[in-house]
Design a protein around this motif. Structure first.
Motif, short mmCIF file in Angstrom:
data_model
loop_
_atom_site.label_atom_id
_atom_site.label_comp_id
_atom_site.label_asym_id
_atom_site.label_seq_id
_atom_site.Cartn_x
_atom_site.Cartn_y
_atom_site.Cartn_z
N LEU A 73 -49.10 69.54 116.63
CA LEU A 73 -49.40 70.97 116.52
C LEU A 73 -49.01 71.65 117.81
O LEU A 73 -49.37 71.18 118.90
CB LEU A 73 -50.89 71.17 116.25
N VAL A 74 -48.29 72.76 117.70
CA VAL A 74 -47.86 73.49 118.88
C VAL A 74 -48.26 74.95 118.72
O VAL A 74 -47.78 75.64 117.81
CB VAL A 74 -46.34 73.39 119.08
N GLU A 75 -49.14 75.40 119.62
CA GLU A 75 -49.60 76.77 119.60
C GLU A 75 -48.76 77.63 120.55
O GLU A 75 -48.33 77.14 121.60
CB GLU A 75 -51.08 76.86 120.02
N SER A 76 -48.59 78.89 120.20
CA SER A 76 -47.85 79.81 121.05
C SER A 76 -48.29 81.24 120.77
O SER A 76 -49.01 81.49 119.80
CB SER A 76 -46.34 79.67 120.81
N GLY A 77 -47.86 82.15 121.61
CA GLY A 77 -48.11 83.56 121.39
C GLY A 77 -49.19 84.18 122.26
O GLY A 77 -49.44 85.38 122.18
N GLY A 78 -49.84 83.36 123.07
CA GLY A 78 -50.87 83.90 123.94
C GLY A 78 -50.29 84.74 125.06
O GLY A 78 -49.07 84.85 125.22
N GLY A 79 -51.17 85.32 125.85
CA GLY A 79 -50.72 86.12 126.98
C GLY A 79 -51.86 86.94 127.54
O GLY A 79 -53.02 86.75 127.21
N LEU A 80 -51.47 87.86 128.42
CA LEU A 80 -52.42 88.76 129.06
C LEU A 80 -52.32 90.12 128.38
O LEU A 80 -51.22 90.67 128.25
CB LEU A 80 -52.10 88.89 130.54
N ALA A 90 -46.48 73.23 112.94
CA ALA A 90 -46.77 71.82 112.68
C ALA A 90 -45.47 71.07 112.45
O ALA A 90 -44.52 71.61 111.88
CB ALA A 90 -47.68 71.68 111.47
N SER A 91 -45.46 69.83 112.88
CA SER A 91 -44.24 69.03 112.75
C SER A 91 -44.09 68.44 111.35
O SER A 91 -43.06 67.85 111.04
CB SER A 91 -44.23 67.89 113.78
N GLY A 92 -45.12 68.62 110.53
CA GLY A 92 -45.06 68.14 109.16
C GLY A 92 -45.73 69.13 108.22
O GLY A 92 -46.30 70.13 108.65
N SER A 93 -45.66 68.86 106.95
CA SER A 93 -46.23 69.76 105.94
C SER A 93 -47.69 69.42 105.74
O SER A 93 -48.04 68.60 104.89
CB SER A 93 -45.45 69.63 104.63
N ILE A 94 -48.53 70.06 106.51
CA ILE A 94 -49.96 69.76 106.41
C ILE A 94 -50.76 70.90 105.83
O ILE A 94 -51.88 70.71 105.38
CB ILE A 94 -50.55 69.39 107.79
N THR A 138 -61.30 86.06 125.70
CA THR A 138 -60.53 85.25 126.63
C THR A 138 -60.86 83.78 126.47
O THR A 138 -62.03 83.39 126.54
CB THR A 138 -60.81 85.70 128.08
N ALA A 139 -59.84 82.98 126.23
CA ALA A 139 -60.04 81.55 125.96
C ALA A 139 -58.68 80.90 125.75
O ALA A 139 -57.66 81.60 125.63
CB ALA A 139 -60.91 81.34 124.73
N VAL A 140 -58.69 79.58 125.67
CA VAL A 140 -57.52 78.85 125.19
C VAL A 140 -57.71 78.67 123.69
O VAL A 140 -58.77 78.21 123.25
CB VAL A 140 -57.36 77.50 125.89
N TYR A 141 -56.70 79.03 122.93
CA TYR A 141 -56.77 78.97 121.48
C TYR A 141 -55.97 77.77 120.97
O TYR A 141 -54.85 77.52 121.41
CB TYR A 141 -56.24 80.27 120.87
N TYR A 142 -56.57 77.08 120.01
CA TYR A 142 -55.99 75.89 119.42
C TYR A 142 -56.01 75.99 117.90
O TYR A 142 -56.86 76.65 117.32
CB TYR A 142 -56.80 74.64 119.79
N CYS A 143 -55.11 75.28 117.26
CA CYS A 143 -55.18 75.14 115.81
C CYS A 143 -55.39 73.67 115.49
O CYS A 143 -55.05 72.77 116.27
CB CYS A 143 -53.91 75.65 115.14
N ASN A 144 -55.99 73.42 114.34
CA ASN A 144 -56.21 72.05 113.89
C ASN A 144 -56.71 72.08 112.47
O ASN A 144 -57.01 73.14 111.91
CB ASN A 144 -57.21 71.33 114.79
N LYS A 145 -56.82 70.90 111.89
CA LYS A 145 -57.42 70.78 110.58
C LYS A 145 -58.90 71.05 110.68
O LYS A 145 -59.49 71.02 111.78
CB LYS A 145 -57.16 69.38 110.03
N LEU A 194 -56.59 66.28 113.95
CA LEU A 194 -55.43 65.70 114.60
C LEU A 194 -55.61 65.77 116.11
O LEU A 194 -56.53 66.44 116.60
CB LEU A 194 -54.18 66.48 114.19
N THR A 195 -54.71 65.12 116.83
CA THR A 195 -54.73 65.25 118.29
C THR A 195 -54.52 66.72 118.64
O THR A 195 -53.62 67.38 118.11
CB THR A 195 -53.62 64.40 118.91
N TRP A 196 -55.35 67.23 119.54
CA TRP A 196 -55.25 68.63 119.92
C TRP A 196 -53.93 68.90 120.63
O TRP A 196 -53.47 68.09 121.43
CB TRP A 196 -56.41 69.02 120.83
#
Length: 114
Positions: free
Chosen positions: A4-11, A24-28, A90-97, A102-104
């Motif tokens: 899983l690769v998150e993007s789009g954050g900023g100030l 996601a690297s696969g169809s999940i 304000t935080a670090v944002y993650y995606c997951n199931k 999955l591994t964060w």
């Protein structure tokens, strides 16, 4: 294993908007309920938005009405549209199931200035 690769954050200033992406690297997404999580400094990771395999969504009370979760199964990508941002977002944002995590990924930093 699927990555899983998150993007789009900023100030951004309070009241602004950001759109986060989760690739996601696969169809999940078609087989799993998914979520966006966040972790602020000194706090536990929390779920802020979730989407089921059939597209039902739910949100933490703190973001309801401001954040929108969506996904594009064909692109193996999930999104989090964040409007009316507040400094407390304000935080670090993650995606997951939602289950059988999955591994964060590395997450994406969102910083909202007042």
């Amino acid at each position: 294993q699927v990555r899983l690769v998150e993007s789009g954050g900023g100030l951004v200033q309070a009241g602004g908007s950001l759109r986060l992406s989760c690739a996601a690297s696969g169809s999940i997404f078609t087989l799993n309920d998914m979520g966006w999580y966040r972790q602020a400094p000194g706090k536990q990771r929390e779920l802020v938005a979730a989407i089921t395999t059939v597209g039902s969504t739910n949100y933490a009370d703190s973001v309801k009405g401001r954040f929108t979760i969506s996904r594009d199964n064909a692109k193996n990508t999930m999104y989090l549209q964040m409007n009316s941002l507040k400094p407390e977002d304000t935080a670090v944002y993650y995606c997951n199931k939602r289950r059988y995590l999955l591994t964060w990924g590395q997450g994406t930093q969102v910083t909202v200035s007042s």
